[in-house]
Design a protein around this motif. Structure first.
Motif, PDB file in Angstrom:
ATOM      1  N   SER A 409       0.818  -1.217   0.000  1.00  0.00           N
ATOM      2  CA  SER A 409       0.000   0.000   0.000  1.00  0.00           C
ATOM      3  C   SER A 409       0.849   1.264   0.000  1.00  0.00           C
ATOM      4  N   TYR A 410       2.143   1.147   0.334  1.00  0.00           N
ATOM      5  CA  TYR A 410       2.980   2.343   0.434  1.00  0.00           C
ATOM      6  C   TYR A 410       4.386   2.170  -0.155  1.00  0.00           C
ATOM      7  N   GLY A 479      -4.197   6.510  -3.692  1.00  0.00           N
ATOM      8  CA  GLY A 479      -5.201   6.520  -2.627  1.00  0.00           C
ATOM      9  C   GLY A 479      -4.645   6.871  -1.258  1.00  0.00           C
ATOM     10  N   ASN A 480      -3.591   6.189  -0.857  1.00  0.00           N
ATOM     11  CA  ASN A 480      -3.091   6.435   0.500  1.00  0.00           C
ATOM     12  C   ASN A 480      -2.431   7.799   0.632  1.00  0.00           C
ATOM     13  N   ARG A 481      -1.951   8.334  -0.487  1.00  0.00           N
ATOM     14  CA  ARG A 481      -1.411   9.700  -0.413  1.00  0.00           C
ATOM     15  C   ARG A 481      -2.535  10.692  -0.124  1.00  0.00           C
ATOM     16  N   VAL A 634     -11.746   7.618  -9.224  1.00  0.00           N
ATOM     17  CA  VAL A 634     -12.134   6.204  -9.133  1.00  0.00           C
ATOM     18  C   VAL A 634     -11.504   5.575  -7.892  1.00  0.00           C
ATOM     19  N   VAL A 635     -10.228   5.857  -7.669  1.00  0.00           N
ATOM     20  CA  VAL A 635      -9.554   5.281  -6.503  1.00  0.00           C
ATOM     21  C   VAL A 635     -10.263   5.705  -5.215  1.00  0.00           C
ATOM     22  N   MET A 636     -10.588   6.986  -5.118  1.00  0.00           N
ATOM     23  CA  MET A 636     -11.172   7.457  -3.862  1.00  0.00           C
ATOM     24  C   MET A 636     -12.602   6.945  -3.670  1.00  0.00           C
ATOM     25  N   MET A 637     -13.355   6.804  -4.764  1.00  0.00           N
ATOM     26  CA  MET A 637     -14.727   6.298  -4.627  1.00  0.00           C
ATOM     27  C   MET A 637     -14.746   4.809  -4.303  1.00  0.00           C
ATOM     28  N   LEU A 638     -13.900   4.042  -5.001  1.00  0.00           N
ATOM     29  CA  LEU A 638     -13.976   2.586  -4.831  1.00  0.00           C
ATOM     30  C   LEU A 638     -13.171   2.077  -3.640  1.00  0.00           C
TER      31      LEU A 638
END
Ligand code: 3HC
Length: 698
Positions: A409-410, A479-481, A634-638
């Protein structure tokens, strides 16, 4: 006649074949072509019955979503459906594929409907923030009754053809060629052997007004205070179908459709739909073909690895699960089995399907068992050294050309890739937990990742029924950023005067399913604590650092699993209570820093969060970490619960107005320049009168 509709006549039957790939969306050319062809067939003395059929993979899957929000082009879909409904010659629809939205409404206008076995039928308009606007809200309840019609329209979910027969909106199912079946029936009609109205008598559901109105009332109660207007308007239309003559009911429906289609929520939901598909377009791959993948190795059988293995089995892959010792391996396999049991109990997997899937999984303790894998996904804990060690081993035991993917994830995918000795075969696949459920995968493309490896990652995601978004290498990818920016903004507010409960309430009110502190409690506060400790050595000491989260962890408040985090949890409850102890801890932290708390409104919380997320999104775009703003959305919604009806942070920033948000950022930057400084992209767009969405190349 345009070539999107082909016409052929034999034995008194004219067949009109719709051919507008890929999904026969009812765009203006198809509508025009079909209306012309229908008018000609109706006027043709040799035609006594008409069959409507579709070429390619499906009968129309709906209106053309890309036309919504643009000036309407004649003929409109309701006009076309009216022409079918009032045609003086019998019309039979031959259905296959996905008969959705306007496609189903077109079919409902016909006198008879035959469907091929396997056809799915539904009215998904509600998922786009609109309602069936071409007669669906009027014709469907008249045909099958208000209750089942409301069920279909309010859920937006499709049903199989057999169920549609039971409900009464498909007349028959055939496992042969549906067009031939429809033509055979039409020939009998043409020969006067069959009368369509007599063959398929339609019950009069409107005669029982009490049952109809009861269904309407119970649907109203069911939706409660829905946030979006579409469900309420659908119910109003179904009521109108009872109370008004058909023509007026249709006009009522059309007016409601036009109201809804212009709302920002509907625009955001369309953006969400189109963005999810756009994410798969990768022009910079130069047409590279995906490699063949049938056997996939998964290294690590923890929560993530077992979830990934479950998802791979569901997609039909052979899976080899690797764990370091027999005990860990059987625990990993047991997790896969439990995931499958859950799918069976929810009706998503049959017992036979479960057994078949189980026959495709093998377990091993030795990486050598991966020698025949086409792709290996490593899913061990987030420890860079551990991952590099595993990749060195994977590089040695797998065949050249085997794709090696790291689920991180990072971490730095390039470093992990180099450790394998063949970085061109390495890609990051950031799955979201639970991996067998969550639809998103960030495909992290390293400096050396070969184009066909990226293409394979996207093909894998598609086969798994997931949506892949390309991301570049950086700490946290897309996303994680953005999540880190979100949390930084809310942590600043926490220190400045808001409580975690104020912030959570404001963000839920804005549309997130949960506030950021409730989410932290769920995930466990120690995860982000560990990361902060990892980054402590390289942290810029001049930047504002909020240590409230650290203080909570030091006090043993690690979240739900510890019974306390930002909230207090009693008796294993997942519902947290506000905790004065936490407020005390925050007060102490403010005092230690000499911060005098100030009033923070919900509106300020919401604006700061949006500005922070969109600004980080803009930086990510500038750095090329995301290819286009819609990928960020898309990343933030899903992956992160960003409300779909707001369309993601970049779309929401467009809707809020770039100038206003940029000015807010400039104001906030006076408090803490490094975090709030607006990215250059804001000015570039504003001075050219553009928006983020203008950068979403098709
Ligand atoms: N309008 C425009 N384009 C559409 C479309 C539509 N209704 N449905 C699908 N497409 C496009 C997609 O954007 C994609 O384009 P691309 O290849 O350029 O990226 C292509 O068709 C293939 O779509 P998918 O990648 O989604 O293919 P799948 O095979 O996975 O799924 C599907 C096919 C089940 C039909 C799915 O696309 C879908 O659910 N489509 C939307 C259906 C829908 O919502 N219909 C209702 C529209 S609203 C309406 O009809 C209003 C009316 O009441 C007036």
């Amino acid at each position: 006649m345009t070539e999107v509709v082909r016409r052929s006549t034999a034995d008194g039957v004219t067949t009109l074949t719709l051919d507008n790939p890929p999904v026969n969306a009812l765009g203006k050319d198809l509508r025009r072509g079909l209306l012309e062809a229908l008018t000609q067939a109706e006027a043709d003395p040799d035609t006594r019955a008409i069959v409507l059929a579709a070429a390619g993979r499906t009968w129309p899957a709906g209106a053309d979503i890309r036309e919504f929000g643009k000036p309407p082009a004649e003929p409109l879909l309701p006009e076309l459906c009216a022409a079918v409904a009032t045609c003086t010659k019998p019309v039979i629809a031959a259905l296959h594929g996905t008969v959705f939205g306007g496609g189903l409404e077109l079919a409902l206008a016909a006198g008879g409907r035959l469907a091929k076995l396997g056809t799915q039928l539904g009215l998904p308009e509600v998922t786009l923030g609109i309602l069936p606007g071409a007669g669906g809200t009027q014709r469907l309840p008249r045909l099958i009754g208000a209750k089942p019609a409301l069920g279909l329209m309010l859920s937006g979910l499709p049903v199989a053809a057999e169920r549609a027969v039971e409900l009464g909106f498909v007349d028959a199912v055939t496992d042969g060629d549906v067009r031939s079946a429809a033509e055979a029936m039409a020939r009998k009609i043409a020969a006067g052997e069959v009368d369509l109205a007599r063959k398929f008598p339609r019950p009069d559901h409107r005669a029982d007004a009490t049952t109809w109105l009861r269904a309407v009332a119970s649907a109203r109660e069911g939706i409660g205070k829905a946030r979006l207007p579409a469900p309420g308007r659908i119910i109003d239309c179904v009521e109108a179908a009872l109370l008004l003559p058909e023509e007026e009911g249709l006009a009522y429906e059309r007016a409601a459709f036009e109201d809804l289609v212009g709302t920002p929520e509907a625009a955001a939901l369309r953006h969400a739909f189109l963005s999810e598909r756009r994410a798969a377009r990768l022009p910079d791959l130069g047409g590279a073909e995906a490699r063949e993948v049938s056997t996939v190795g998964v290294v690590g059988g923890g929560l993530m690895g077992s979830g990934i293995a479950t998802a791979l089995l569901s997609a039909g892959y052979r899976v080899t699960l690797i764990e370091r010792d027999p005990t860990a391996l059987s625990a990993g396999l047991a997790r896969v089995a439990t995931n499958q049991e859950r799918a069976v109990s929810k009706g998503r997997l049959s017992k036979a399907g479960q057994e078949e899937a189980w026959s495709r999984i093998a377990g091993a303790n030795d990486m050598a068992a991966l020698s025949e894998s086409d792709l290996v996904i490593e899913a061990v804990p987030e420890d860079e050294e551990l991952k590099q060690r595993i990749f060195a081993e994977l590089g040695a035991v797998t065949r050249p050309g085997t794709i090696l993917a790291t689920n991180t994830s990072y971490l730095d995918v390039n470093g992990i890739a180099d450790a394998s000795g063949r970085p061109e075969d390495v890609v990051g696949l950031h799955f979201f937990s639970p991996a067998q459920v969550m639809k998103l995968i960030e495909v992290v493309v390293g400096d050396s990742t070969a184009p066909d490896v990226t293409a394979t990652a996207f093909a894998l995601a598609k086969r798994m029924g997931k949506i892949a978004v390309r991301a570049g290498v950086c700490d946290g990818f897309i996303g994680n950023r953005i999540l880190t920016a979100y949390r930084t903004a809310t942590d600043f507010l926490l220190e400045d005067g808001a409580s975690p409960y104020d912030i959570d309430r404001a963000m839920v009110e804005w549309g997130f399913p949960k506030g950021p502190y409730a989410v932290l409690d769920m995930a466990g506060l120690d995860i982000s604590w560990a990361r902060r400790k990892r980054l402590a050595a390289t942290r810029d000491p001049t930047r504002r650092y909020v240590a409230i989260g650290d203080r909570l962890c030091e006090a043993g408040r690690l979240g739900q699993k510890a019974g306390k985090g930002y909230y207090r949890y009693s008796d294993d409850s997942r519902h947290g209570e506000e905790d004065p102890e936490v407020l005390g801890l925050i007060v102490a932290e403010r005092q230690a820093k000499g911060i005098v708390p100030r009033q923070v409104t919900d509106a300020e919380i919401q604006t700061r969060v949006l500005a922070a997320m969109a600004n980080e999104g803009a930086r990510i775009l500038e750095e090329g970490i995301a290819a286009r703003p819609s990928d960020v959305d898309v990343v933030m919604m899903l992956g992160y619960g960003f409300p779909r009806w707001r369309g993601g942070p970049m779309q929401a920033a467009d809707a809020a107005g770039l100038l206003g948000l940029r000015n807010h950022l400039k104001d906030y930057a006076r408090e803490e320049a490094a975090f709030w400084q607006p990215a250059q992209l804001w000015d570039d767009l504003i001075k050219n009168g553009r928006k983020f969405s203008d950068l979403n190349s098709e």
